[in-house]
Motif scaffolding. Structure first.
Motif, short mmCIF file in Angstrom:
data_model
loop_
_atom_site.label_atom_id
_atom_site.label_comp_id
_atom_site.label_asym_id
_atom_site.label_seq_id
_atom_site.Cartn_x
_atom_site.Cartn_y
_atom_site.Cartn_z
N LEU A 59 -0.63 0.69 -0.27
CA LEU A 59 -1.84 0.28 -1.02
C LEU A 59 -3.11 0.42 -0.20
N ARG A 60 -3.06 1.22 0.83
CA ARG A 60 -4.23 1.36 1.71
C ARG A 60 -5.35 2.16 1.06
N SER A 61 -6.56 1.96 1.58
CA SER A 61 -7.77 2.71 1.20
C SER A 61 -8.11 2.57 -0.28
N LYS A 62 -7.74 1.44 -0.89
CA LYS A 62 -8.07 1.18 -2.29
C LYS A 62 -9.08 0.04 -2.41
N ARG A 63 -9.73 -0.28 -1.27
CA ARG A 63 -10.75 -1.35 -1.24
C ARG A 63 -10.17 -2.72 -1.61
N LEU A 64 -8.91 -2.92 -1.29
CA LEU A 64 -8.31 -4.24 -1.48
C LEU A 64 -8.75 -5.20 -0.35
N ALA A 65 -8.96 -4.66 0.85
CA ALA A 65 -9.33 -5.52 1.98
C ALA A 65 -10.62 -6.31 1.71
N VAL A 84 -2.58 -5.18 4.42
CA VAL A 84 -2.34 -4.57 3.11
C VAL A 84 -1.17 -3.61 3.28
MG MG Z 1 -6.72 -1.07 -0.04
#
Ligand code: MG
Ligand code: YNC
Length: 388
Positions: free
Chosen positions: A144-150, A140
């Motif tokens: 855009l990290r730590s936005k629960r995209l993973a 990611v």
């Molecule tokens: Mg994320």
């Protein structure tokens, strides 16, 4: 603690060692008609794409995302720099599915901001050969990290794997999540100690000078084993036999056939190297070694921009001592100008690491299975599986 992973069919921390639970699949397959037919929802600004890695353009976009946003070491000094040729090799093996090469773009600008992949593989767990997805290159964009995209990326690749009637996966990560089947360590063998020290990859040992260090890691000009040569297409049947025989001893291992060996182990310039020992007397192929090429970008060094690293892949010694075979692999890597040769403590690698002057790395690599439970974690030496 793991809001996403607690919902997934993976071994849970609370169940480790519980011998009342059986080994094997955690959930049974469902009819394909019951697999969700539409992609998972993304935040409104983004869209899914399937990446056609056969095109130079798409491959270049993926390369750029990973080059700037993929895995770094704990001190953020180095970042993996998989080449385009490597990505095409890693992601287009026999039987690969284009639908498992998944990107996320910004709708308006078309910029690629996230990626995840799977490739099919047969993995043997104890006596059972299971068709799995090997999941890799989850990335990611830093912004855009730590936005629960993973979790959405992982659910989407899982959906697309299920649509091919495949229900298990294997993957590795530097982070601990529920629940590792094995925890391995990287070891590093300096080939170009001066550069490794200059860029902060390694340090001068206590009471060591640069000249003594250079002498310590010096290697012969060329391999010492008679009959040591580059693997060729005609070696595929013999190498497959050697590998199948060797890997049968490990609790979890890749199940290679000849097509797999041709793809994964036949030398490809700057991607994968394979060498055999052909007996000068009988012309029989008795031993095999291999490594893949994965440079790292050196972040913020005025003099050097890349570290050229070789990674030990699959090695089989039946006549030549494994130590000597791997020393020849080091000699080849040095002659090809690699700076460092890395190896995990998997398979029988522990038997040569210390003697060949590998030093332990910091940080661990954890191996995982999705929807397949093992009663207990296994030792690195029980693993016959190397992911890229
Ligand atoms: Mg994320
Ligand atoms: C990771 N590496 O724990 P919980 S390795 C799996 N593998 O969930 P968010 C990971 N899960 O704990 P971020 C993970 N890293 O709350 C994080 N997670 O349950 C979990 N780094 O999501 C994490 N590439 O989107 C947490 O985190 C949740 O924005 C948090 O994104 C994570 O390729 C990441 O290291 C890794 O690009 C994408 O940090 C991002 O931080 C990044 O808020 C640099 O996510 C590059 C990097 C990972 C390399 C790899 C293997 C991936 C395996 C994924 C799992 C596959 C399961 C099998 C699917 C097929 C199943 C079938 C059949």
């Amino acid at each position: 603690r793991h809001k996403f992973w607690e919902t997934q069919p993976v071994g849970q921390f609370k169940d480790v060692g519980d011998s009342s639970l059986p080994e094997g699949p955690i959930e049974q397959p469902t009819p394909l008609s019951e697999v969700k037919q539409e992609p998972y929802n993304l935040p409104a600004l983004y869209e899914w794409i399937t990446c056609d890695l056969a095109t130079d353009e798409m491959c270049g976009e993926v390369y750029n995302l990973l080059t700037h946003n993929y895995v770094e070491d704990d001190e953020n000094m180095f970042r993996f720099n998989y080449s385009k040729e490597f990505l095409q090799w890693a992601l287009r093996p026999p039987g690969h599915y284009k639908s498992w090469h998944i990107g996320v773009r910004v709708k308006s600008s078309k910029k690629l901001v996230a990626f995840i992949t799977g490739v099919p593989a047969r993995v043997r767990v104890r006596d059972e050969v299971v068709t799995m997805a090997e999941v890799n290159f989850l990335c990611v964009h830093k912004k855009l990290r730590s936005k629960r995209l993973a979790p959405v990326m992982i659910k989407e690749v899982t959906r697309r794997v299920h649509l091919e009637n495949i229900w298990q996966a294997a993957y590795t990560a530097g982070v601990v999540i529920p629940t590792p089947i094995a925890t391995c360590q990287y070891w590093h063998r300096s080939l170009n100690p001066k550069k490794l020290i200059d860029v902060g990859f390694s340090r001068l040992g206590p009471r060591m000078t640069m000249n003594r260090t250079i002498r310590l890691y010096k290697l012969p000009e060329s391999p010492v084993t008679p009959g040591f040569r580059k693997m060729e297409l005609r070696d595929v049947p013999a190498v497959t036999r050697l590998l199948r025989g060797y890997l049968s001893q490990f609790a979890v291992a890749t199940d290679f056939n000849e097509d797999d060996v041709e793809h994964w182990l036949l030398p490809k310039e700057n991607v994968v190297d394979g060498y055999v020992v052909e007996s000068p007397l009988t012309h029989e192929v008795t031993d095999f070694c291999s490594f893949y090429t994965l440079p790292s970008s050196i972040l913020g060094n005025p003099t050097y921009s890349t570290l050229k690293a070789a990674y030990s892949y699959y090695n089989v010694a039946t006549k030549t001592p494994l130590l000597q075979l791997m020393n020849d692999a080091l000699i080849i890597a040095k002659s090809k100008d690699y700076d460092v040769f890395n190896a995990l403590d998997v398979m029988e690698n522990e038997s040569f690491l210390k003697e060949l002057k590998f030093g332990p790395g910091d940080g661990k690599l954890h191996y995982y299975l999705y929807n397949y439970r093992l009663r207990q974690p296994i030792k690195p030496s029980e693993l016959g599986l190397v992911l890229l």
